[in-house]
Each structure stands twice: as C-alpha cells, then as structure tokens.
Design a protein around this motif. Structure first.
Motif, short mmCIF file in Angstrom:
data_model
loop_
_atom_site.label_atom_id
_atom_site.label_comp_id
_atom_site.label_asym_id
_atom_site.label_seq_id
_atom_site.Cartn_x
_atom_site.Cartn_y
_atom_site.Cartn_z
N ILE A 1 -4.21 -34.71 -6.20
CA ILE A 1 -5.41 -34.70 -5.36
C ILE A 1 -5.05 -35.10 -3.93
CG2 ILE A 1 -7.64 -35.82 -4.96
CD1 ILE A 1 -7.75 -33.85 -7.22
N ALA A 2 -4.08 -36.02 -3.77
CA ALA A 2 -3.71 -36.48 -2.43
C ALA A 2 -3.23 -35.34 -1.54
CB ALA A 2 -2.63 -37.56 -2.54
N GLN A 3 -2.70 -34.28 -2.14
CA GLN A 3 -2.22 -33.15 -1.34
C GLN A 3 -3.37 -32.41 -0.66
OE1 GLN A 3 0.05 -31.68 -4.90
NE2 GLN A 3 1.64 -31.25 -3.39
N LEU A 4 -4.58 -32.61 -1.13
CA LEU A 4 -5.74 -31.94 -0.53
C LEU A 4 -6.26 -32.67 0.70
CD1 LEU A 4 -7.71 -31.09 -3.80
CD2 LEU A 4 -6.45 -29.49 -2.36
N THR A 5 -5.77 -33.89 0.95
CA THR A 5 -6.32 -34.66 2.07
C THR A 5 -5.92 -34.06 3.42
OG1 THR A 5 -4.43 -36.17 2.02
CG2 THR A 5 -6.38 -36.79 0.74
N GLN A 6 -4.80 -33.37 3.48
CA GLN A 6 -4.33 -32.79 4.73
C GLN A 6 -4.41 -31.27 4.75
OE1 GLN A 6 -3.62 -34.76 7.27
NE2 GLN A 6 -3.95 -36.57 5.98
N LEU A 7 -4.81 -30.69 3.63
CA LEU A 7 -4.85 -29.23 3.54
C LEU A 7 -6.03 -28.67 4.33
CD1 LEU A 7 -3.43 -26.85 1.99
CD2 LEU A 7 -5.27 -27.06 0.32
N THR A 8 -5.78 -27.61 5.07
CA THR A 8 -6.85 -26.91 5.78
C THR A 8 -7.60 -26.03 4.78
OG1 THR A 8 -5.60 -26.89 7.85
CG2 THR A 8 -7.41 -25.31 7.64
N LEU A 9 -8.87 -26.31 4.58
CA LEU A 9 -9.65 -25.56 3.61
C LEU A 9 -9.97 -24.17 4.14
CD1 LEU A 9 -12.09 -28.40 2.50
CD2 LEU A 9 -10.07 -27.57 1.28
N PRO A 10 -9.77 -23.12 3.35
CA PRO A 10 -10.05 -21.76 3.82
C PRO A 10 -11.53 -21.55 4.08
CG PRO A 10 -8.67 -21.76 1.83
CD PRO A 10 -9.20 -23.15 1.99
N LEU A 11 -11.82 -20.56 4.91
CA LEU A 11 -13.20 -20.17 5.20
C LEU A 11 -13.64 -19.09 4.20
CD1 LEU A 11 -13.02 -19.96 9.10
CD2 LEU A 11 -13.90 -21.85 7.72
N TRP A 12 -14.92 -18.85 4.17
CA TRP A 12 -15.45 -17.80 3.30
C TRP A 12 -15.73 -16.55 4.12
CZ3 TRP A 12 -16.82 -22.93 2.68
CH2 TRP A 12 -16.59 -23.48 1.41
N ASN A 13 -15.54 -15.38 3.49
CA ASN A 13 -15.89 -14.13 4.15
C ASN A 13 -17.39 -14.05 4.31
OD1 ASN A 13 -13.25 -13.11 4.35
ND2 ASN A 13 -13.30 -12.41 2.22
N GLY A 14 -17.84 -13.49 5.44
CA GLY A 14 -19.27 -13.51 5.70
C GLY A 14 -19.87 -12.21 6.17
N SER A 15 -19.11 -11.14 6.24
CA SER A 15 -19.68 -9.89 6.73
C SER A 15 -20.67 -9.34 5.71
CB SER A 15 -18.58 -8.86 6.98
OG SER A 15 -19.15 -7.60 7.28
N GLU A 16 -21.86 -9.03 6.17
CA GLU A 16 -22.88 -8.50 5.26
C GLU A 16 -22.49 -7.14 4.70
OE1 GLU A 16 -26.62 -8.45 7.15
OE2 GLU A 16 -26.72 -10.61 7.50
N GLU A 17 -21.57 -6.46 5.33
CA GLU A 17 -21.19 -5.13 4.91
C GLU A 17 -20.01 -5.14 3.93
OE1 GLU A 17 -20.40 -3.15 8.53
OE2 GLU A 17 -22.48 -3.24 9.26
#
Length: 643
Positions: free
Chosen positions: A273-289
């Motif tokens: 779990i400690a490895q997640l403290t510095q990880l950049t969390l990905p974004l979600w795709n958001g295009s309606e198409e």
C-alpha cells in the motif's frame, strides 16, 4: 403448470429518469453474480437502448447453458428485489478452505506409518496420496501431492508462528528456515470443506477440518441501506467478485485498480500500500463520443442523472493485516473497538470464526485520502452537481493518537504529505462512525459503512423536494449501535471535536436512538460547510442546465435573455416558496440577471449567454452568486462565489 400456447410476462419498464432528479445514487464495488441465463426484459431493453448490451459477458455452466456476467456496466436498479435478482449480496466467501501444517524443515522424513496421506474434499470419499518412506525434499513432496490430488492443491510457504510476539524470537525462528505445507481446496469461490487425517511426518499432528462459509458484501449492505433509508433508484457498477478477507496486499491493489479503472493501470508491479502514496493516479477518459473507452468511474459520463457516488469497498481494499483475535483500541475518549466477532449462522457457516472489521494504518489512511481527493477533483471538473459520499475508515491499533486528533492533525491540516486543504471542497461528504444494524450481522464485526444510509436520507429528502434542508437530527431506525461500540460522539466544548463536527457527518447516540449529528462538507469556508447549501446549488445547476439546453437553437438576442431570466427566476421563486431562501420578499431572497450587463460584445458574438444568479439560503450565511455561462453548443460552465 401453464397450458400450451403463448404467454406474456408483464414487467414494469425501467423508465429514463428526469435529469433534474436529485435522488439517484451510483454505487461501485464488488459483488458476486446470481446464476442468470437471461436478464429481465426491461433491463435488457435499457441496456440495448443505452448501448451497453454488447459489453455483457456470457459464460457456460456445467450443463452448457449460458451464464450472464454484468461487469463494468452501469446497471439501473429501482428496488432491492431487482438488485438481489441480479446480484448475490450475501455470497462473499469468508475464508479459504485450507489446512496449514506445523513447522517443517526443507527436508522431511516420511515414516512408515505416514506413507499415506488422506484428504477429504467436500465430504466425498477420501483421496489417498502415497509416498515411499524415507527422506524427501519438501519441494518434491509438494510436486508429488499435486500429481496425485484432484480436488485440492499443495504449496510450500514460510512458517509463521502465530504465538510468537517477540520480534527477536521471530527473527531467530526465521533464521532456521522453517516452512509450512498448505493444502487448499481448489474451488475458492464456493463453500466447501477439506479434511486431512493425521500425518505427523507431514506436520499434520491431528486430523483437521477446514470449511468456509459466506459473509455479506459491503456493496450489497450499502445498497440495502440506501433503499431502507428511502432511496428509490440507483446505478450499480460491478467491478468483479469480492476478495476473500485477508487476501494479500498485491491482490487488494489489483482489485483497487479494477474498482477505479477496470484495468491494471494502478497495480502493475505494486505489492505494498505504501507504494501508492507517491504514485500519480491516472485520469479517466471523458469524451462523450467515446463510450467504448469509459471504464470504472469513467462510466459516470454516461449517467447524467446521478447525484451521489459511493465506493463502499474502498476501506476494505486499503486495510492492513491484524491478528483476528486482537482487540483494537483507540486512545482518547475511552473509545475502544471490542473483539470483532460475527455470530455463526447455521445456514451460512457452522464454524465459529472471528472476522475482524477492516482497519487502516497511517499509510492506508494517506492512500485513502489521496484517492478521495483524486475522485473529488474528477467530479469537480466534470460533474459539479454530483457528491462523493465516503465512510471514514476504521483506525488500526498502530495509530497511537486519539483518533479525532489524528484526523485533524494528520489528514486535515498537515503539510507533511502535501494534504493541506486537501478536503477543502464542498463536493465530498465524509461519515463516521460505522453502524451496527439488525441486517448487518453477517458483515465483519457486524459493522456497516454509514454512507449507504446517508445517501438514502439524501435521496428520500430530495424526493420530497427538500434537498435544501439539513439532514442533521434524522434518525436511523434500523441501527442499534455504533462501531466502535463505546464511541460517544463529539463534544461541543472540545475545540478539536468542534473542528471535526463542522467537517464530518457524525452519527451518535441520542435518547431517542441513533441520530445524524451533523450534515456538513469538509470545506474550510463556513459558507461551503453546510451540505444543504451544496445540494441547493446542485439543484440550481441541474435545473438551469436544462433551461440552457432548451434554448440552444434560439437566436442570441434580448428575447432569449428575457426567456432565460424569467425561467430561472421562476424556479428560484418555487424554491423560495418552500422556505429554502431567506428574505421577507422574493426580491430580498434572490435576483437573476441576463442582459447586456452580464455579457460583453465578444460574448454575444461568440454565442455565449451569461446568467448571474444571486440568492440567500435560509441559513446564517451570506449571499451566494452563481454565474452560468452557456455557449452555442449547449455546454455550461459554472462559477460560484460567496459574499
């Protein structure tokens, strides 16, 4: 028995909801499927119309019949009956059916009397594994057992002495390279048993039986609480089957990645779990198409009527390992977690086992906070009229500070982890403590997350057109205690307690039952801490968006401006008449402007229409100004400020 001929099964259709509704929640998490070979007709039609039917997964059972799996699809649910028809909320496997030997060395001497190993799977006739007496390498024994065994498999693991608490003794034991032989039932996703007869040479000093049973799922318990508290519709996004309690951290991280993204974006190569403290969390795709690219929480882009989002499995996925027989104590206010025991139920599990509620250490809390922040920022950017409702995880015994002090100092106002002003948003509502209900006896420690009941309260209030009134003071009739049991709530005289009461939805005992003590957001601004004000602005956002969409193809002229101004003023008048705005007259309570004073010539030429709304909620706060910016495509940008 039906007579031959044509018969009709009448089913109520799943209606498309009005986007101005404020009572619909979305729950994402883990739950097993019911064995389905066909969907209710109305649900199938809805999935086809919304282009989700092609994402359904079809399996085959032992008879070759198709089985349906709903994975990573938003499923509209309008009743607890429909939910249980599709999903199995009470079918989380509670433990692995496995037996672990006593301590063994790397080589094992098989005595003449132990040359046969008897293994019974699910009360079937015993499988007999035979060995030649003499010296065996443990690795070779594992291979030999697996070649002869059908209903189970064997593996070698490091031996962990559960009775050793002294670290020096544990280290000394590790230096001797002690191992254990584990034999595990193959099918871990159904209930069953394994029985190994005594075989001292292999470390089975007595005949032993291990069997597993079922627990309720956190997703199922949360959806049940939502409907019990008055909710009438939600969406469920199933991320897969729930993990067995006590699974490895690596598997939990993989499940977390599936929950958020339905892929391995988050979990590649991560085991702690400690490895997640510095990880950049990905974004979600958001295009309606790009509907095919929506996964995990990205599916919210297909749901324009959701007001509340909940991920009830999150605390469990970030929990740390603790001995199941160990009580958990929290310093301060004599707050204490009692031993976590689930009463055995003969229908589910004949074996009495201790099941502990999931708890988070400081690392788990930090990762939880980062994920909550990440999701809230996603909502702020894309769904200004949607709230994230989350239960605060339970603290592990390793958190030595009083829990209230820890929350304030380490999560709300601490610069150490760059979380200063982390919760400074009105788009989150955090709830604590957990609840013990008459329906939660098959959850670990009988503790239910409070977010389902909080969402149900909000939904019930919204259905009665009262979203803009505080929920504080409402009771939870089905709740008989809090978890931790000795939790007494916050004291108004304690400054730390007052700080948290202004930011967290606290649930407490009262003379008349379990009661919601505060209905707030964690924002630092006093103007934004009233959750009912946030829900009022959400309602205004949603209603005015519909007004703007209806006017997309109208010429950008004074006629359009007057129409929008009258329409917005009318909806505010309706809200004012329900005593949600403060003022002796409507003119004192609100004002709406949409004219040349709110737009420049450039705005007009670019097809933008700007509406300025000022209103005064019926609370001891100042006025709020909302600026709505409609463009010629019908999209809406909203800015908000307080005076």
């Amino acid at each position: 028995m039906l007579a031959p001929g044509i018969h009709f099964d009448t089913q109520a259709p799943i209606s498309s909801t009005q986007v101005t509704r404020m009572d619909i929640a979305c729950f994402a998490g883990f739950i097993p499927m019911q064995p389905l070979n066909q969907l209710p007709g109305s649900l199938k039609t809805w999935l086809i119309n919304h282009r989700w039917y092609e994402r359904i997964i079809f399996h085959q059972n032992e008879s070759g019949e198709p089985l349906i799996e709903l994975l990573d699809i938003p499923i509209p649910i309008d009743s607890w009956r429909l939910f249980t028809e599709l999903f199995a909320p009470d079918k989380r496997i509670n433990q692995r059916a496995e037996i672990v030997s006593s301590s063994l060395s790397a080589s094992v001497l098989i005595e003449q009397s132990d040359q046969k190993l008897y293994v019974v799977i699910d009360n079937q006739p015993p499988e007999i594994i035979t060995f030649n007496p003499g010296e065996w390498a443990l690795d070779d024994l594992v291979i030999e057992i697996n070649q002869q065994l059908n209903g189970a498999f064997a593996y070698k693991q490091d031996f962990v002495d559960q009775d050793v608490f002294d670290q020096d003794i544990a280290n000394e034991s590790n230096e001797k390279e002690r191992y254990a032989l584990t034999i595990q039932r193959i099918d871990q996703y159904s209930t069953g048993s394994i029985n190994i007869y005594q075989n001292k040479s292999l470390g089975f000093v007595r005949s032993t039986v291990a069997r597993n049973g079922y627990l309720d799922t956190y997703l199922g318990a949360t959806v049940r609480a939502f409907f019990q508290q008055g909710g009438q519709k939600c969406y469920v996004i199933r991320a897969g089957d729930p993990l067995i309690p006590g699974e490895s951290t690596a598997l939990k991280i993989q499940a977390l990645s599936r929950l958020l993204y339905q892929n391995e974006k988050l979990s590649r190569g991560l085991t702690q779990i400690a490895q997640l403290t510095q990880l950049t969390l990905p974004l979600w795709n958001g295009s309606e198409e790009e509907q095919h690219a929506w996964h995990g929480l990205g599916l919210l882009h297909s749901l324009n009527d959701v007001s509340f989002v909940s991920l009830p499995d999150l605390p469990d996925l970030l929990s740390c390992q603790q001995k199941t027989t160990e009580s958990i104590k929290v310093v301060g206010q004599q707050t204490e977690f009692t031993a976590c025991i689930v009463e055995p139920n003969s229908e589910k599990d004949n074996q009495q086992v201790l099941f502990q509620a999931p708890v988070c250490d400081e690392t788990g809390f930090l990762v939880w906070a980062r994920i909550i922040r990440h999701i809230s920022q996603y909502l702020i950017r894309n769904f200004s009229d949607t709230l994230l409702i989350s239960s605060i995880p339970l603290p592990a015994a390793t958190i030595l500070k009083p829990f209230e002090d820890y929350l304030q100092q380490s999560l709300f106002i601490n610069n150490q982890h760059e979380l200063f002003d982390f919760f400074n948003t009105d788009q989150i509502q955090l709830a604590f403590p957990w609840l013990m209900t008459y329906q939660s006896k098959h959850l670990p420690a009988r503790a239910e997350l409070p977010e389902g009941r909080l969402a149900g309260l909000m939904a019930n209030q919204a259905r009665h057109q009262q979203s803009y009134f505080s929920l504080a003071g409402n009771f939870f009739p089905d709740v008989f205690d809090l978890f931790p049991k000795a939790y007494l709530g916050l004291k108004q005289t304690d400054l730390n307690d007052r700080y948290l009461q202004e930011r967290i939805c606290w649930i407490t005992h009262s003379p008349n039952g379990i009661q919601l003590q505060s209905d707030v957001t964690p924002a630092n601004s006093k103007q934004q801490q009233y959750a009912c004000v946030k829900r009022l602005t959400m309602l205004i956002h949603r209603l005015t968006r519909q007004i703007g969409i209806s006017a997309v193809f109208e010429p950008n002229s004074a006629v359009l401006w007057n129409h929008i101004q009258r329409s917005v003023a009318q909806l505010l008048m309706d809200i004012y008449r329900q005593n949600a705005l403060k003022g002796k007259t409507a003119k004192e309570a609100f004002s709406v402007r949409c004219d040349k004073t709110t737009m420049t010539r450039q705005d007009h030429d670019n097809g933008r229409v700007i509406v300025q709304i000022m209103f005064q909620p019926a609370l001891p706060i100042e006025k709020i100004i909302i600026t709505l910016n409609f463009d010629h495509k019908g999209s809406l940008q909203i800015t908000e400020e307080s005076l």
